[in-house]
Design an enzyme around this catalytic site. Structure first.
Site, PDB file in Angstrom:
ATOM      1  N   ASP A  82       0.858  -1.179   0.000  1.00 43.72           N
ATOM      2  CA  ASP A  82       0.000   0.000   0.000  1.00 43.72           C
ATOM      3  C   ASP A  82       0.898   1.234   0.000  1.00 43.72           C
ATOM      4  O   ASP A  82       1.600   1.499   0.977  1.00 43.72           O
ATOM      5  CB  ASP A  82      -0.891  -0.022   1.240  1.00 43.72           C
ATOM      6  CG  ASP A  82      -1.842   1.166   1.308  1.00 43.72           C
ATOM      7  OD1 ASP A  82      -1.770   2.054   0.434  1.00 43.72           O
ATOM      8  OD2 ASP A  82      -2.648   1.218   2.260  1.00 43.72           O
ATOM      9  N   TYR A  93      -5.210   5.862  -8.221  1.00 41.55           N
ATOM     10  CA  TYR A  93      -6.669   5.911  -8.227  1.00 41.55           C
ATOM     11  C   TYR A  93      -7.052   6.487  -9.573  1.00 41.55           C
ATOM     12  O   TYR A  93      -6.758   7.648  -9.863  1.00 41.55           O
ATOM     13  CB  TYR A  93      -7.161   6.792  -7.082  1.00 41.55           C
ATOM     14  CG  TYR A  93      -8.672   6.882  -6.956  1.00 41.55           C
ATOM     15  CD1 TYR A  93      -9.347   6.144  -5.990  1.00 41.55           C
ATOM     16  CD2 TYR A  93      -9.408   7.716  -7.793  1.00 41.55           C
ATOM     17  CE1 TYR A  93     -10.730   6.232  -5.866  1.00 41.55           C
ATOM     18  CE2 TYR A  93     -10.787   7.805  -7.676  1.00 41.55           C
ATOM     19  CZ  TYR A  93     -11.446   7.066  -6.713  1.00 41.55           C
ATOM     20  OH  TYR A  93     -12.815   7.158  -6.588  1.00 41.55           O
ATOM     21  N   THR A  94      -7.684   5.695 -10.437  1.00 37.62           N
ATOM     22  CA  THR A  94      -7.890   6.107 -11.826  1.00 37.62           C
ATOM     23  C   THR A  94      -9.346   6.348 -12.193  1.00 37.62           C
ATOM     24  O   THR A  94      -9.643   6.617 -13.363  1.00 37.62           O
ATOM     25  CB  THR A  94      -7.319   5.033 -12.778  1.00 37.62           C
ATOM     26  OG1 THR A  94      -7.946   3.774 -12.501  1.00 37.62           O
ATOM     27  CG2 THR A  94      -5.812   4.899 -12.611  1.00 37.62           C
ATOM     28  N   ASP A 111      -2.023  12.908 -18.466  1.00 42.82           N
ATOM     29  CA  ASP A 111      -2.327  14.088 -19.258  1.00 42.82           C
ATOM     30  C   ASP A 111      -3.386  14.966 -18.587  1.00 42.82           C
ATOM     31  O   ASP A 111      -3.539  16.141 -18.928  1.00 42.82           O
ATOM     32  CB  ASP A 111      -2.821  13.667 -20.647  1.00 42.82           C
ATOM     33  CG  ASP A 111      -3.976  12.675 -20.578  1.00 42.82           C
ATOM     34  OD1 ASP A 111      -3.939  11.784 -19.714  1.00 42.82           O
ATOM     35  OD2 ASP A 111      -4.914  12.783 -21.388  1.00 42.82           O
ATOM     36  N   TYR A 143      -9.462  14.360  -9.968  1.00 43.65           N
ATOM     37  CA  TYR A 143      -8.457  13.366 -10.356  1.00 43.65           C
ATOM     38  C   TYR A 143      -7.191  14.066 -10.856  1.00 43.65           C
ATOM     39  O   TYR A 143      -6.073  13.750 -10.419  1.00 43.65           O
ATOM     40  CB  TYR A 143      -9.021  12.454 -11.442  1.00 43.65           C
ATOM     41  CG  TYR A 143      -7.960  11.607 -12.132  1.00 43.65           C
ATOM     42  CD1 TYR A 143      -7.411  10.500 -11.504  1.00 43.65           C
ATOM     43  CD2 TYR A 143      -7.504  11.942 -13.413  1.00 43.65           C
ATOM     44  CE1 TYR A 143      -6.433   9.740 -12.128  1.00 43.65           C
ATOM     45  CE2 TYR A 143      -6.534  11.184 -14.043  1.00 43.65           C
ATOM     46  CZ  TYR A 143      -6.005  10.091 -13.396  1.00 43.65           C
ATOM     47  OH  TYR A 143      -5.028   9.346 -14.014  1.00 43.65           O
ATOM     48  N   LYS A 193      -3.362  14.048  -9.224  1.00 43.23           N
ATOM     49  CA  LYS A 193      -2.189  13.605  -9.980  1.00 43.23           C
ATOM     50  C   LYS A 193      -1.139  14.704 -10.050  1.00 43.23           C
ATOM     51  O   LYS A 193       0.072  14.436  -9.956  1.00 43.23           O
ATOM     52  CB  LYS A 193      -2.594  13.159 -11.384  1.00 43.23           C
ATOM     53  CG  LYS A 193      -3.436  11.886 -11.426  1.00 43.23           C
ATOM     54  CD  LYS A 193      -2.695  10.679 -10.880  1.00 43.23           C
ATOM     55  CE  LYS A 193      -1.567  10.231 -11.796  1.00 43.23           C
ATOM     56  NZ  LYS A 193      -0.904   8.991 -11.285  1.00 43.23           N
TER      57      LYS A 193
END
Length: 442
Positions: A202, A223-224, A264, A287, A291
């Site tokens: 993790d 996490y996508t 991106d 999101y 990132k």
């Protein structure tokens, strides 16, 4: 700084300043020596061995760390054998005299030994890991080196060292997110790496590892769920921002290379050209924000590669497989046409990451996507239908507003095309996404 018959074994000429009191030298000067090309091996322990009698011989010991050796008093003859598994100089031997004006950098896996050439000789060495009785050691016979004096005072252990060359395994690579598209592709490119799923490792609470026995961490965990992140913000930030920050701390403390997969979506899409690595971050979704925060955290590690990519297609759930399934069922999908980018096939992405670790260009951020023309998702769908022998007119282009009407969704960048000029300058040539699509579907 002089190279030797053993790759990575470096002899350094030190400036010795003398006067009526004696002499002074800098046996390790980080800024100067790394500036001249020696790796920044980050020593954590200093050791001293006193040798009362000329001819006293110690070794040969291949310990799981790098060393920088020199003398405080007297002179020694150093001897080395390359035991590194896979090294192009495996089995090569080297010997050199070490006096006050000499130091030698000994890479991990190269067996090291020496013989005192004078009475009352003090041997000094720095290492970049702490001694441990549980560390893996490989010792070989001192007879593999031609010593100038008859060896004396060898320990019982050194007398029993075998002449057989026993390979020393290299430092390992740890890959997180092993069950994702990129993680699965990396298994084929880096079969000797250690692959960990989220349950096994993790990144938000990294388990302990003997980190000095690793060379790199590749963080393919993320996490996508772009839309889900709008509601589950805490989880998105914990995995995409806090997790990479934890890995950056480990990489910094233990002098590891950290490779981090980015997106991106750290850009807003408001551009008339492909994004470069120097463009400012401007995410429009939770999101993307998480990132971007991860990128900033990873950049604190001295040895890092942030690999930004987009539109990834690989083993696992992906857009191309979805379109293939719909084509085979005779479904005529609606696909957005006003989000532009270039597909990236996970196998190509994995090879590009391996290239960065092997070629070791300047640390920093690199964009790595498929090459070729910029297209919308609808064009990727049409190309998929065509490759499968289906009518591309069965794909119906719609705007994002039409597609998401009445649905709760995260905003997407209207243009996700990334410039790959920087990574191409390192010798890596991305494959045209249309070629990748044909091979993937075949």
């Amino acid at each position: 700084m002089r190279s030797t018959a053993i790759e990575g074994l470096i002899v350094l000429d030190l400036a010795v300043h003398t006067d009526e009191r004696g002499w002074f030298k800098e046996s390790w000067q980080r800024a100067r020596m790394t500036g001249e090309g020696l790796q920044d091996f980050r020593p954590v322990q200093s050791n001293v061995a006193f040798n009362a009698t000329a001819g006293t011989t110690r070794g040969l010991h291949a310990e799981p760390w790098d060393k920088l050796v020199t003398v405080g008093t007297g002179r020694v003859q150093g001897g080395w054998v390359d035991l590194r598994e896979g090294s192009r100089t495996f089995g090569e031997t080297e010997s050199a005299e070490i006096g006050p004006g000499t130091a030698v950098f000994v890479p991990r896996g190269v067996a090291n030994g020496y013989q005192a050439l004078e009475d009352d000789t003090t041997y000094l060495y720095l290492v970049n890991d702490h001694w441990s009785p549980d560390a893996p050691y490989v010792n070989v016979s001192h007879r593999l080196v031609d010593w100038p004096l008859e060896p004396v005072n060898l320990s019982d252990k050194d007398l029993a060292n075998p002449a057989e060359l026993i390979p020393v395994a290299p430092r390992r690579i740890l890959v997180t997110g092993a069950d994702g598209q990129v993680g699965r592709a990396l298994r084929k490119v880096l079969p000797d790496a250690e692959f960990c799923t989220r349950e096994e490792f993790d990144i938000t609470d990294p388990p302990e590892r003997p980190w000095r026995q690793y060379a790199a961490i590749i963080n393919a965990a993320a996490y996508t769920d772009v839309d889900g992140a709008e509601d589950d913000r805490a989880t998105a930030w914990r995995v995409n921002a806090e997790g990479p920050a934890q890995l950056a701390r480990i990489a910094t403390e233990h002098n590891l290379t950290l490779v981090h997969l980015s997106s991106d979506y750290v850009f807003d899409g408001d551009t008339d050209r492909p994004y470069t690595e120097e463009d400012p971050l401007s995410p429009v979704s939770v999101y993307g924000q998480s990132k971007a925060a991860g990128d900033i955290a990873v950049a604190t590690a001295p040895r890092h590669y942030i690999v930004r990519t987009g539109w990834v297609v690989g083993e696992g759930r992906n857009f191309v497989d979805t379109m293939r399934g719909l084509a085979e069922k005779g479904v005529q999908p609606q696909v957005v046409h006003d989000q532009k980018g270039r597909p990236t096939f996970a196998g190509d992405l994995a090879k590009g990451i391996a290239h960065l670790l092997t070629a070791q260009p300047e640390y920093g951020t690199y964009h790595l996507t498929g090459a070729g023309d910029e297209v919308g998702w609808d064009e990727v769908a049409m190309a998929t239908f065509t490759a499968l022998g289906q009518d591309p007119d069965n794909v119906h282009p719609v705007s994002s507003a039409q597609y998401f009407a009445g649905k709760r969704h995260a905003p997407r960048p209207s243009r996700s095309t990334l410039s790959t000029a920087k990574i191409e300058a390192t010798g890596w040539a991305p494959r045209n996404w249309r070629v990748g699509l044909a091979l993937y579907l075949a």
